[in-house]
Design a protein around this motif. Sequence first.
Motif, short mmCIF file in Angstrom:
data_model
loop_
_atom_site.label_atom_id
_atom_site.label_comp_id
_atom_site.label_asym_id
_atom_site.label_seq_id
_atom_site.Cartn_x
_atom_site.Cartn_y
_atom_site.Cartn_z
N LEU A 30 0.86 -1.19 0.00
CA LEU A 30 0.00 0.00 0.00
C LEU A 30 0.89 1.23 0.00
O LEU A 30 2.08 1.17 0.33
CB LEU A 30 -0.94 0.01 1.21
N ARG B 63 0.76 5.36 1.40
CA ARG B 63 -0.02 6.18 2.32
C ARG B 63 0.67 7.52 2.60
O ARG B 63 1.89 7.63 2.50
CB ARG B 63 -0.26 5.43 3.63
N HIS C 233 2.00 -2.06 9.97
CA HIS C 233 1.15 -0.91 9.67
C HIS C 233 1.10 0.10 10.81
O HIS C 233 0.70 1.24 10.61
CB HIS C 233 -0.27 -1.40 9.33
N SER D 212 -3.72 9.42 8.64
CA SER D 212 -3.29 8.53 7.56
C SER D 212 -4.31 8.51 6.44
O SER D 212 -5.51 8.42 6.68
CB SER D 212 -3.10 7.10 8.10
N GLU E 212 -4.56 6.33 2.86
CA GLU E 212 -3.83 5.24 2.21
C GLU E 212 -4.58 4.64 1.03
O GLU E 212 -5.80 4.77 0.90
CB GLU E 212 -3.51 4.15 3.22
N ARG F 234 -4.68 0.92 -0.79
CA ARG F 234 -4.28 -0.49 -0.69
C ARG F 234 -4.57 -1.21 -2.00
O ARG F 234 -5.70 -1.20 -2.49
CB ARG F 234 -5.04 -1.19 0.44
#
Length: 380
Positions: free
Chosen positions: A178, A180, A242, A283, A285, A287
């Motif tokens: 991912l 972010r 994460h 955050s 992000e 994915r």
Amino acid sequence: MSIEAAAGILPGEHLHALRARLRGDLLLPGDDGWDDARRAWQLTVDQNPTAVAIPADVDDVAVVVTAARRFGLRVAPQSTGHAAGALRSLDDTILLRTSRLRDVDIDPAVGTARVGSGAVWGDVAAAAAMHDLAAVAGMAPSVGVVAGGLMWPLDRAADVVHAWHAWIGAVPDTVTSLVRVLRFPPLPDLPEAMRGQRFVAVEAAVHADAEEVAALLAPLRALAPTVDSIRPMPPAELATVHGDPPQPSPAFGESVLLAELSEAAVAGFLDAALAPASGALLSVELRHLGGALATDVPGDALAFAVGVVPVPEAAPEVAAAAKAFARALDPHAAPRAMKNFTERPGEPERIYGSDLARLRTIVAAWDPEQVIAAGHPVLD
């Protein structure tokens, strides 16, 4: 008697009688430990059930459900308290916390795990590792998992995001990743290097040997990240990559399942992530859901934005920022939603898709009175 007709008639003495029948615990408002027992993982969600049952075993579960059905209450099963915001009102409802039902039974011969309803991923990963197996991530004796993150200053966001988008088109299904945008608040309990700083980051888990990992990551490392924490690690450590908080925390999040991870969608993500309003978010992000997930997930990528709510007064700004991010990606959205990332009650057609009719048939047959209260209910 229907639930609607019987709601609210359960006298306190019946609850005390139920408590006496349990090997586990039953807490009522005002009891010591009540607030801890009813607490959701997402601390901005305030759960107010009639009682909280913490069963010691499956027999306790049966006792609670039977009693609730008899007296016109609902039962809301919950383990960690994640996704509590997807539940409707807990009025006339016993919150059934399954946190003590954490048995894990691994059958190494066939590679299956049978787990209690209170087990968390770490429990399963640790048990599987004892048999040289891995939960979810997959593992073979000759190779390991290499995982971690690469980080750059936020002003490199466009370069990094577009490079990541090109990179995922060439990597094998053994790579999960991912990208972010991170904006760390100036909190004293954060490492000094992160405190109040802003980054763009790529996180990845790669199932391969060291030589192949180095080759796969070379295009990203060529961008000279200021932080490179990717290293070999056992599957049980993957949950640390994460950086999600290990304890319940106050936050607000929104997600959008993207139909296609196109150049336009990536550009839309960048615009939304770097918009001034997104400064309130911790955050943002993107994915990648392709590869081995492509056959099971009705979308190509998941965009998710989350912000911390340190005090109640911050909630409107954080919620507005997360919602604005989601609206900006609406032109690229899939017709479905990702259940695990839908934190408030959603339309069942968007959550379950073609499975909805089958789920409705099952619920109508086994729980026509809807004693079991679940997030995103399939029946009205």
